[in-house]
Design a protein around this motif. Structure first.
Motif, PDB file in Angstrom:
ATOM      1  N   VAL A   2       0.858  -1.177   0.000  1.00 19.47           N
ATOM      2  CA  VAL A   2       0.000   0.000   0.000  1.00 19.47           C
ATOM      3  C   VAL A   2       0.895   1.227   0.000  1.00 19.47           C
ATOM      4  CG1 VAL A   2      -1.706   1.327   1.288  1.00 19.47           C
ATOM      5  CG2 VAL A   2      -1.879  -1.169   1.192  1.00 19.47           C
ATOM      6  N   GLN A   3       0.638   2.128  -0.901  1.00 22.20           N
ATOM      7  CA  GLN A   3       1.374   3.391  -0.929  1.00 22.20           C
ATOM      8  C   GLN A   3       0.455   4.490  -0.395  1.00 22.20           C
ATOM      9  OE1 GLN A   3       1.250   1.441  -4.051  1.00 22.20           O
ATOM     10  NE2 GLN A   3       2.970   0.383  -3.094  1.00 22.20           N
ATOM     11  N   LEU A   4       1.014   5.297   0.477  1.00 26.82           N
ATOM     12  CA  LEU A   4       0.256   6.376   1.103  1.00 26.82           C
ATOM     13  C   LEU A   4       0.945   7.706   0.825  1.00 26.82           C
ATOM     14  CD1 LEU A   4      -0.307   4.650   4.573  1.00 26.82           C
ATOM     15  CD2 LEU A   4      -1.883   4.696   2.635  1.00 26.82           C
ATOM     16  N   VAL A   5       0.182   8.679   0.374  1.00 23.86           N
ATOM     17  CA  VAL A   5       0.736   9.993   0.071  1.00 23.86           C
ATOM     18  C   VAL A   5      -0.122  11.051   0.748  1.00 23.86           C
ATOM     19  CG1 VAL A   5       1.342  11.639  -1.719  1.00 23.86           C
ATOM     20  CG2 VAL A   5       1.626   9.184  -2.135  1.00 23.86           C
ATOM     21  N   GLU A   6       0.499  11.787   1.666  1.00 19.13           N
ATOM     22  CA  GLU A   6      -0.213  12.844   2.387  1.00 19.13           C
ATOM     23  C   GLU A   6      -0.113  14.177   1.655  1.00 19.13           C
ATOM     24  OE1 GLU A   6       2.016  10.325   5.570  1.00 19.13           O
ATOM     25  OE2 GLU A   6       2.386  11.167   3.578  1.00 19.13           O
ATOM     26  N   SER A   7      -1.073  15.027   1.911  1.00 16.77           N
ATOM     27  CA  SER A   7      -1.061  16.392   1.410  1.00 16.77           C
ATOM     28  C   SER A   7      -1.920  17.250   2.333  1.00 16.77           C
ATOM     29  CB  SER A   7      -1.592  16.465  -0.024  1.00 16.77           C
ATOM     30  OG  SER A   7      -2.931  16.008  -0.076  1.00 16.77           O
ATOM     31  N   GLY A   8      -1.788  18.565   2.157  1.00 16.62           N
ATOM     32  CA  GLY A   8      -2.631  19.476   2.921  1.00 16.62           C
ATOM     33  C   GLY A   8      -1.957  20.157   4.079  1.00 16.62           C
ATOM     34  N   GLY A   9      -0.713  19.801   4.359  1.00 17.56           N
ATOM     35  CA  GLY A   9      -0.009  20.481   5.435  1.00 17.56           C
ATOM     36  C   GLY A   9       0.350  21.899   5.044  1.00 17.56           C
ATOM     37  N   GLY A  10       0.836  22.647   6.018  1.00 23.05           N
ATOM     38  CA  GLY A  10       1.235  24.021   5.744  1.00 23.05           C
ATOM     39  C   GLY A  10       1.362  24.835   7.001  1.00 23.05           C
ATOM     40  N   GLN A  13      -2.106  30.007  11.454  1.00 18.26           N
ATOM     41  CA  GLN A  13      -2.067  30.686  12.744  1.00 18.26           C
ATOM     42  C   GLN A  13      -2.839  29.887  13.790  1.00 18.26           C
ATOM     43  OE1 GLN A  13      -3.518  34.684  12.095  1.00 18.26           O
ATOM     44  NE2 GLN A  13      -1.428  35.439  11.802  1.00 18.26           N
ATOM     45  N   ALA A  14      -2.462  30.083  15.037  1.00 18.11           N
ATOM     46  CA  ALA A  14      -3.178  29.434  16.134  1.00 18.11           C
ATOM     47  C   ALA A  14      -4.667  29.764  16.049  1.00 18.11           C
ATOM     48  CB  ALA A  14      -2.606  29.874  17.474  1.00 18.11           C
ATOM     49  N   GLY A  15      -5.493  28.741  16.261  1.00 20.23           N
ATOM     50  CA  GLY A  15      -6.931  28.896  16.148  1.00 20.23           C
ATOM     51  C   GLY A  15      -7.467  28.565  14.770  1.00 20.23           C
ATOM     52  N   GLY A  16      -6.568  28.425  13.813  1.00 23.76           N
ATOM     53  CA  GLY A  16      -6.971  28.133  12.457  1.00 23.76           C
ATOM     54  C   GLY A  16      -7.230  26.656  12.214  1.00 23.76           C
ATOM     55  N   SER A  17      -7.473  26.326  10.946  1.00 25.27           N
ATOM     56  CA  SER A  17      -7.824  24.963  10.563  1.00 25.27           C
ATOM     57  C   SER A  17      -6.997  24.499   9.366  1.00 25.27           C
ATOM     58  CB  SER A  17      -9.311  24.879  10.194  1.00 25.27           C
ATOM     59  OG  SER A  17     -10.136  25.213  11.279  1.00 25.27           O
ATOM     60  N   LEU A  18      -6.806  23.213   9.317  1.00 26.76           N
ATOM     61  CA  LEU A  18      -6.199  22.562   8.148  1.00 26.76           C
ATOM     62  C   LEU A  18      -6.895  21.231   7.934  1.00 26.76           C
ATOM     63  CD1 LEU A  18      -2.317  22.993   8.540  1.00 26.76           C
ATOM     64  CD2 LEU A  18      -3.754  23.978   6.752  1.00 26.76           C
ATOM     65  N   ARG A  19      -6.914  20.800   6.694  1.00 21.67           N
ATOM     66  CA  ARG A  19      -7.444  19.479   6.373  1.00 21.67           C
ATOM     67  C   ARG A  19      -6.359  18.681   5.668  1.00 21.67           C
ATOM     68  NH1 ARG A  19     -11.703  17.463   1.802  1.00 21.67           N
ATOM     69  NH2 ARG A  19     -12.750  15.819   2.989  1.00 21.67           N
ATOM     70  N   LEU A  20      -5.918  17.627   6.320  1.00 23.51           N
ATOM     71  CA  LEU A  20      -4.937  16.741   5.722  1.00 23.51           C
ATOM     72  C   LEU A  20      -5.643  15.653   4.922  1.00 23.51           C
ATOM     73  CD1 LEU A  20      -2.430  16.254   8.686  1.00 23.51           C
ATOM     74  CD2 LEU A  20      -2.547  18.091   6.994  1.00 23.51           C
ATOM     75  N   SER A  21      -5.027  15.295   3.823  1.00 21.85           N
ATOM     76  CA  SER A  21      -5.552  14.222   2.991  1.00 21.85           C
ATOM     77  C   SER A  21      -4.494  13.145   2.820  1.00 21.85           C
ATOM     78  CB  SER A  21      -5.965  14.749   1.606  1.00 21.85           C
ATOM     79  OG  SER A  21      -6.989  15.712   1.713  1.00 21.85           O
ATOM     80  N   CYS A  22      -4.948  11.916   2.661  1.00 18.27           N
ATOM     81  CA  CYS A  22      -4.051  10.796   2.426  1.00 18.27           C
ATOM     82  C   CYS A  22      -4.624   9.974   1.277  1.00 18.27           C
ATOM     83  CB  CYS A  22      -3.929   9.945   3.684  1.00 18.27           C
ATOM     84  SG  CYS A  22      -2.990   8.407   3.474  1.00 18.27           S
ATOM     85  N   ALA A  23      -3.862   9.897   0.207  1.00 19.47           N
ATOM     86  CA  ALA A  23      -4.263   9.105  -0.954  1.00 19.47           C
ATOM     87  C   ALA A  23      -3.575   7.754  -0.891  1.00 19.47           C
ATOM     88  CB  ALA A  23      -3.887   9.830  -2.237  1.00 19.47           C
ATOM     89  N   ALA A  24      -4.374   6.711  -0.967  1.00 17.19           N
ATOM     90  CA  ALA A  24      -3.841   5.363  -0.878  1.00 17.19           C
ATOM     91  C   ALA A  24      -3.952   4.661  -2.224  1.00 17.19           C
ATOM     92  CB  ALA A  24      -4.600   4.566   0.175  1.00 17.19           C
ATOM     93  N   SER A  25      -2.986   3.857  -2.501  1.00 13.34           N
ATOM     94  CA  SER A  25      -3.013   3.070  -3.739  1.00 13.34           C
ATOM     95  C   SER A  25      -2.344   1.737  -3.484  1.00 13.34           C
ATOM     96  CB  SER A  25      -2.290   3.815  -4.867  1.00 13.34           C
ATOM     97  OG  SER A  25      -0.937   4.026  -4.543  1.00 13.34           O
TER      98      SER A  25
END
Length: 121
Positions: A2-10, A13-25
């Motif tokens: 299984v290969q896993l590739v993350e994205s969405g980091g960055g 600021q404190a209090g903010g939001s991020l959405r991480l994604s992981c694509a699997a193949s």
């Protein structure tokens, strides 16, 4: 395999939001429990969240405290981590993982390469 590739980091600021994604193949994703770990320099990787193959059961580390939500879309072979109310101490490299079973103490058999999340104060 299984290969896993993350994205969405960055940088956020404190209090903010991020959405991480992981694509699997490589294999059918719903055969695996999926999850997220994180690591900061000088520390061991720590568990963040996991989700069962069907997506019905989820598990979170105590420090998440309702701020993060893990989800998956087996049709798209994707896993997500929605992170809200981020704190500077959430700064870390976040890794997507796959486990052969959904359990209280995940035992990852596959790891992604990681994505950096930096939360500024």
């Amino acid at each position: 395999q299984v290969q896993l590739v993350e994205s969405g980091g960055g940088l956020v600021q404190a209090g903010g939001s991020l959405r991480l994604s992981c694509a699997a193949s490589g294999r059918t994703l719903n055969n695996y429990a999926m999850g997220w770990f994180r690591q900061t320099p000088g520390k061991e990787r720590e568990f963040v969240a996991s989700i069962s193959g069907s997506g019905v059961r989820v598990l979170y580390a105590g420090f998440v405290k309702g701020r993060f939500t893990i989800s998956r879309d087996n049709a798209k072979n994707m896993v997500y981590l929605q992170m809200n109310s981020l704190k500077p101490e959430d700064t870390a490299v976040y890794y997507c993982i796959a486990d052969l079973a959904f359990r209280q103490r995940p035992v990852p058999v596959y790891w992604g390469q990681g994505t950096q999340v930096t939360v500024s104060s």
